[in-house]
Design a protein around this motif. Sequence first.
Motif, PDB file in Angstrom:
ATOM      1  N   UNK A  82      -1.194  -3.291   1.928  1.00  0.00           N
ATOM      2  CA  UNK A  82      -1.347  -1.841   2.087  1.00  0.00           C
ATOM      3  C   UNK A  82      -0.001  -1.125   2.094  1.00  0.00           C
ATOM      4  N   UNK A  83       0.997  -1.758   2.699  1.00  0.00           N
ATOM      5  CA  UNK A  83       2.327  -1.137   2.728  1.00  0.00           C
ATOM      6  C   UNK A  83       2.878  -0.992   1.309  1.00  0.00           C
ATOM      7  N   UNK A  84       2.707  -2.023   0.502  1.00  0.00           N
ATOM      8  CA  UNK A  84       3.185  -1.982  -0.882  1.00  0.00           C
ATOM      9  C   UNK A  84       2.419  -0.925  -1.674  1.00  0.00           C
TER      10      UNK A  84
ATOM     11  N   UNK B 293       3.935   2.331  -3.477  1.00  0.00           N
ATOM     12  CA  UNK B 293       3.680   2.606  -4.899  1.00  0.00           C
ATOM     13  C   UNK B 293       3.306   4.077  -5.099  1.00  0.00           C
ATOM     14  N   UNK B 294       2.521   4.619  -4.190  1.00  0.00           N
ATOM     15  CA  UNK B 294       2.150   6.041  -4.267  1.00  0.00           C
ATOM     16  C   UNK B 294       3.380   6.927  -4.114  1.00  0.00           C
ATOM     17  N   UNK B 295       4.252   6.591  -3.173  1.00  0.00           N
ATOM     18  CA  UNK B 295       5.489   7.360  -2.990  1.00  0.00           C
ATOM     19  C   UNK B 295       6.359   7.278  -4.228  1.00  0.00           C
TER      20      UNK B 295
END
Length: 110
Positions: free
Chosen positions: A72-74, A78-80
């Motif tokens: 989830x962190x990755x 990716x969205x950022x």
Amino acid sequence: MSTPISSIRNLGPAMEAAFARAGITSAEELRQIGPDAAYARLLETGQRPHFIAYYVLVMGLQGRPWNDCKGDEKAALRKRFDAIKASGHDKGRSDLEAALNAIGVIERRT
């Protein structure tokens, strides 16, 4: 006295040189600017966007190994990263490539 960018975990001489071209010359300055604004400055100077380089930077500024980014962190990073690219900083494409990508003719670069 300033600390070299290459003193930050995961960041070596190549990233240090890239940040110098973007006007960021010390680890202290990079930490103050933060990963998103600093990465946007890299892209503004013509650095090609690369997701791994972005999350390596984020992990390094947190003092973590680059391969610690997962799940989830990755996905959130990716969205950022995509938001930074979408802000008009993706200078790696020609106008034609960008237009073809917009209509789905060519594969999206990451």
